[in-house]
Design a protein around this motif. Structure first.
Motif, PDB file in Angstrom:
ATOM      1  N   THR A 129      -6.060 -69.777  63.578  1.00  0.00           N
ATOM      2  CA  THR A 129      -4.677 -69.395  63.870  1.00  0.00           C
ATOM      3  C   THR A 129      -3.822 -69.472  62.609  1.00  0.00           C
ATOM      4  O   THR A 129      -3.020 -68.576  62.328  1.00  0.00           O
ATOM      5  CB  THR A 129      -4.084 -70.306  64.964  1.00  0.00           C
ATOM      6  N   ALA A 130      -4.017 -70.557  61.840  1.00  0.00           N
ATOM      7  CA  ALA A 130      -3.239 -70.746  60.616  1.00  0.00           C
ATOM      8  C   ALA A 130      -3.496 -69.624  59.609  1.00  0.00           C
ATOM      9  O   ALA A 130      -2.599 -69.240  58.849  1.00  0.00           O
ATOM     10  CB  ALA A 130      -3.575 -72.103  59.992  1.00  0.00           C
ATOM     11  N   ASN A 131      -4.723 -69.077  59.616  1.00  0.00           N
ATOM     12  CA  ASN A 131      -5.086 -68.008  58.683  1.00  0.00           C
ATOM     13  C   ASN A 131      -4.782 -66.615  59.229  1.00  0.00           C
ATOM     14  O   ASN A 131      -5.015 -65.605  58.552  1.00  0.00           O
ATOM     15  CB  ASN A 131      -6.579 -68.094  58.344  1.00  0.00           C
ATOM     16  N   GLY A 132      -4.288 -66.550  60.453  1.00  0.00           N
ATOM     17  CA  GLY A 132      -3.998 -65.251  61.060  1.00  0.00           C
ATOM     18  C   GLY A 132      -5.237 -64.430  61.343  1.00  0.00           C
ATOM     19  O   GLY A 132      -5.187 -63.192  61.371  1.00  0.00           O
ATOM     20  N   SER A 133      -6.368 -65.108  61.571  1.00  0.00           N
ATOM     21  CA  SER A 133      -7.633 -64.398  61.802  1.00  0.00           C
ATOM     22  C   SER A 133      -7.724 -63.854  63.223  1.00  0.00           C
ATOM     23  O   SER A 133      -7.229 -64.478  64.166  1.00  0.00           O
ATOM     24  CB  SER A 133      -8.817 -65.338  61.561  1.00  0.00           C
ATOM     25  N   HIS A 134      -8.388 -62.722  63.356  1.00  0.00           N
ATOM     26  CA  HIS A 134      -8.607 -62.135  64.684  1.00  0.00           C
ATOM     27  C   HIS A 134      -9.942 -62.653  65.243  1.00  0.00           C
ATOM     28  O   HIS A 134     -10.868 -61.883  65.543  1.00  0.00           O
ATOM     29  CB  HIS A 134      -8.600 -60.613  64.596  1.00  0.00           C
ATOM     30  N   VAL A 135     -10.015 -63.973  65.346  1.00  0.00           N
ATOM     31  CA  VAL A 135     -11.202 -64.648  65.875  1.00  0.00           C
ATOM     32  C   VAL A 135     -10.715 -65.781  66.763  1.00  0.00           C
ATOM     33  O   VAL A 135      -9.765 -66.486  66.409  1.00  0.00           O
ATOM     34  CB  VAL A 135     -12.090 -65.237  64.752  1.00  0.00           C
ATOM     35  N   THR A 136     -11.357 -65.962  67.916  1.00  0.00           N
ATOM     36  CA  THR A 136     -11.013 -67.083  68.783  1.00  0.00           C
ATOM     37  C   THR A 136     -12.213 -68.006  68.946  1.00  0.00           C
ATOM     38  O   THR A 136     -13.364 -67.561  68.857  1.00  0.00           O
ATOM     39  CB  THR A 136     -10.555 -66.607  70.176  1.00  0.00           C
ATOM     40  N   ALA A 137     -11.939 -69.273  69.189  1.00  0.00           N
ATOM     41  CA  ALA A 137     -12.995 -70.269  69.392  1.00  0.00           C
ATOM     42  C   ALA A 137     -12.708 -71.043  70.671  1.00  0.00           C
ATOM     43  O   ALA A 137     -11.621 -71.606  70.833  1.00  0.00           O
ATOM     44  CB  ALA A 137     -13.063 -71.222  68.198  1.00  0.00           C
ATOM     45  N   ASN A 138     -13.667 -71.044  71.575  1.00  0.00           N
ATOM     46  CA  ASN A 138     -13.540 -71.791  72.821  1.00  0.00           C
ATOM     47  C   ASN A 138     -14.810 -72.584  73.084  1.00  0.00           C
ATOM     48  O   ASN A 138     -15.875 -72.253  72.558  1.00  0.00           O
ATOM     49  CB  ASN A 138     -13.268 -70.845  73.996  1.00  0.00           C
ATOM     50  N   VAL A 139     -14.682 -73.611  73.892  1.00  0.00           N
ATOM     51  CA  VAL A 139     -15.830 -74.451  74.227  1.00  0.00           C
ATOM     52  C   VAL A 139     -16.015 -74.425  75.737  1.00  0.00           C
ATOM     53  O   VAL A 139     -15.047 -74.427  76.498  1.00  0.00           O
ATOM     54  CB  VAL A 139     -15.638 -75.892  73.681  1.00  0.00           C
ATOM     55  N   ARG A 155      -9.738 -72.682  82.661  1.00  0.00           N
ATOM     56  CA  ARG A 155      -9.314 -73.601  81.603  1.00  0.00           C
ATOM     57  C   ARG A 155      -9.120 -74.992  82.199  1.00  0.00           C
ATOM     58  O   ARG A 155      -8.456 -75.155  83.214  1.00  0.00           O
ATOM     59  CB  ARG A 155      -8.008 -73.108  80.976  1.00  0.00           C
ATOM     60  N   THR A 156      -9.730 -75.966  81.549  1.00  0.00           N
ATOM     61  CA  THR A 156      -9.747 -77.334  82.066  1.00  0.00           C
ATOM     62  C   THR A 156      -9.395 -78.300  80.939  1.00  0.00           C
ATOM     63  O   THR A 156      -9.618 -78.004  79.770  1.00  0.00           O
ATOM     64  CB  THR A 156     -11.153 -77.665  82.615  1.00  0.00           C
ATOM     65  N   LYS A 157      -8.875 -79.444  81.305  1.00  0.00           N
ATOM     66  CA  LYS A 157      -8.536 -80.465  80.307  1.00  0.00           C
ATOM     67  C   LYS A 157      -9.811 -81.179  79.851  1.00  0.00           C
ATOM     68  O   LYS A 157     -10.611 -81.607  80.670  1.00  0.00           O
ATOM     69  CB  LYS A 157      -7.560 -81.475  80.904  1.00  0.00           C
ATOM     70  N   SER A 158      -9.971 -81.292  78.546  1.00  0.00           N
ATOM     71  CA  SER A 158     -11.112 -82.033  78.018  1.00  0.00           C
ATOM     72  C   SER A 158     -10.717 -83.513  77.869  1.00  0.00           C
ATOM     73  O   SER A 158      -9.621 -83.919  78.259  1.00  0.00           O
ATOM     74  CB  SER A 158     -11.541 -81.456  76.666  1.00  0.00           C
ATOM     75  N   ALA A 159     -11.605 -84.292  77.279  1.00  0.00           N
ATOM     76  CA  ALA A 159     -11.315 -85.709  77.072  1.00  0.00           C
ATOM     77  C   ALA A 159     -10.086 -85.871  76.181  1.00  0.00           C
ATOM     78  O   ALA A 159      -9.876 -85.095  75.245  1.00  0.00           O
ATOM     79  CB  ALA A 159     -12.516 -86.387  76.429  1.00  0.00           C
ATOM     80  N   ASP A 160      -9.277 -86.879  76.454  1.00  0.00           N
ATOM     81  CA  ASP A 160      -8.049 -87.111  75.687  1.00  0.00           C
ATOM     82  C   ASP A 160      -8.319 -87.220  74.194  1.00  0.00           C
ATOM     83  O   ASP A 160      -7.579 -86.680  73.370  1.00  0.00           O
ATOM     84  CB  ASP A 160      -7.356 -88.393  76.173  1.00  0.00           C
ATOM     85  N   VAL A 161      -9.412 -87.904  73.827  1.00  0.00           N
ATOM     86  CA  VAL A 161      -9.704 -88.134  72.414  1.00  0.00           C
ATOM     87  C   VAL A 161      -9.972 -86.820  71.674  1.00  0.00           C
ATOM     88  O   VAL A 161      -9.766 -86.725  70.459  1.00  0.00           O
ATOM     89  CB  VAL A 161     -10.905 -89.101  72.266  1.00  0.00           C
TER      90      VAL A 161
END
Length: 334
Positions: free
Chosen positions: A228-238, A300-306
């Protein structure tokens, strides 16, 4: 090593697994089988799927190929990989699938795989980091890393970074390239030990496995921040596939093996069901331009707080760069 240091991680992992199994059972009893989602064709797109010769990875490859995507299976078993290619081509008829050797437990092999892929001069629109080992006895990779951390996490960390330029070139404003990483619910009980990522002080296969899955979530969130900071047209999800009936359970406690053998048909997801969230993250129009999410059952779900600890994300990223021998470009990012 104390008995407690072995028992606690094991109890945590089995507790997490039991919680997911009960959730899956309630969901199955509450509703009829949901209709199979219809996704748009993917003609002209290219995907790389690690561990795509069996289990969740195999069904991910088959579905993407059926939609017209050119899929490359990255795996460490040539015979198994070529057999998967043959079967998928036979089942999909028009599917374009190929196998390239890539041992994620070897940094040299990963670099060679990327060289081979680049020689094809083709784009990559989807990278699925799917391969993994679970609860293996204490042993090291070719590069001296604890196997869960080295293969499940560091192998995918290096592979993703080496392919990042190609992914950025392949993504466009209207169609982002996508990175999908497979974690698991065990990340909720994982502990990241930055001073002992190799689990050398006290090895627990359950603790090491959960740590590797937590590292993948932290990695995904940091990667999306940088993209996002680099303005790239790439997304990352887990993604979290749930508890799936695959061959990963050969190292579990024998009692668990017996219980699994007797009840998997009812409590566990099939590999095809387990692949559904990965496929959703890889090609669903709903996920276009959306990154930094933890997905479970296509939601979309909440992951572990850490996992949301940005300082921990940064420190893990920096340490990972040192381990695999690449420059830390993130040091210039906010």
């Amino acid at each position: 090593m104390s008995l407690l240091s072995l028992l606690l991680p094991m109890l945590r992992v089995y507790y997490a697994g039991l919680a997911v199994i009960l959730h899956q059972l309630r969901r199955r009893l509450r509703s009829r089988c949901p209709p199979t989602p219809v996704f748009p064709t993917q003609n002209g797109k290219v995907a790389i799927v690690t561990g795509g010769a069996r289990g969740i990875g195999y069904h991910t490859v088959k579905h993407l190929a059926r939609l017209g995507m050119h899929v490359i299976i990255a795996g460490n078993n040539e015979r198994e990989g070529q057999e998967a290619v043959r079967k998928i081509k036979e089942e999909t008829l028009t599917g374009k699938v190929e196998f390239l050797y890539c041992d994620l437990a070897s940094m040299k092999s990963i670099r060679h795989f990327v060289q081979q892929f680049r020689a094809k001069n083709c784009p990559v629109h989807v990278l699925v980091n799917n391969a993994g080992v679970m609860l293996v006895p204490e042993r090291q990779t070719e590069d001296g890393f604890e196997e869960h951390f080295g293969l499940n996490y560091l192998g995918h960390f290096l592979l993703t970074n080496l392919l990042l330029d190609t992914l950025k070139q392949s993504g466009t404003h209207s169609h982002c390239a996508r990175i999908v990483t497979v974690s698991s619910a065990t990340h909720y009980v994982g502990k990241l030990h930055l001073d002992d990522l190799q689990s050398r002080c006290s090895y627990s296969p359950h603790g090491a496995y959960a740590q590797s899955k937590l590292a993948l979530v932290l990695f995904t969130y940091r990667l999306q921040h940088l993209l996002t900071a680099n303005g790239s047209h790439v997304t990352a999800n887990v993604v979290d596939p749930g508890v799936v009936n695959t061959e990963l359970y050969k190292h579990v406690f024998w009692v668990v093996k017996v219980v699994k053998w007797m009840t998997a048909w009812l409590f566990f997801k099939t590999p095809e069901e387990g692949a559904s969230t990965t496929i959703y993250a890889a090609i669903s129009p709903e996920m276009e331009g959306v990154g930094g999410c933890y997905l479970y059952n296509e939601e979309r779900t909440k992951s572990a707080d850490v996992a949301y600890d940005e300082e921990l994300q940064r420190r893990l990223w920096t340490e990972s760069c040192k381990m695999v021998g690449i420059s830390d470009e993130s040091s210039r990012a906010p």
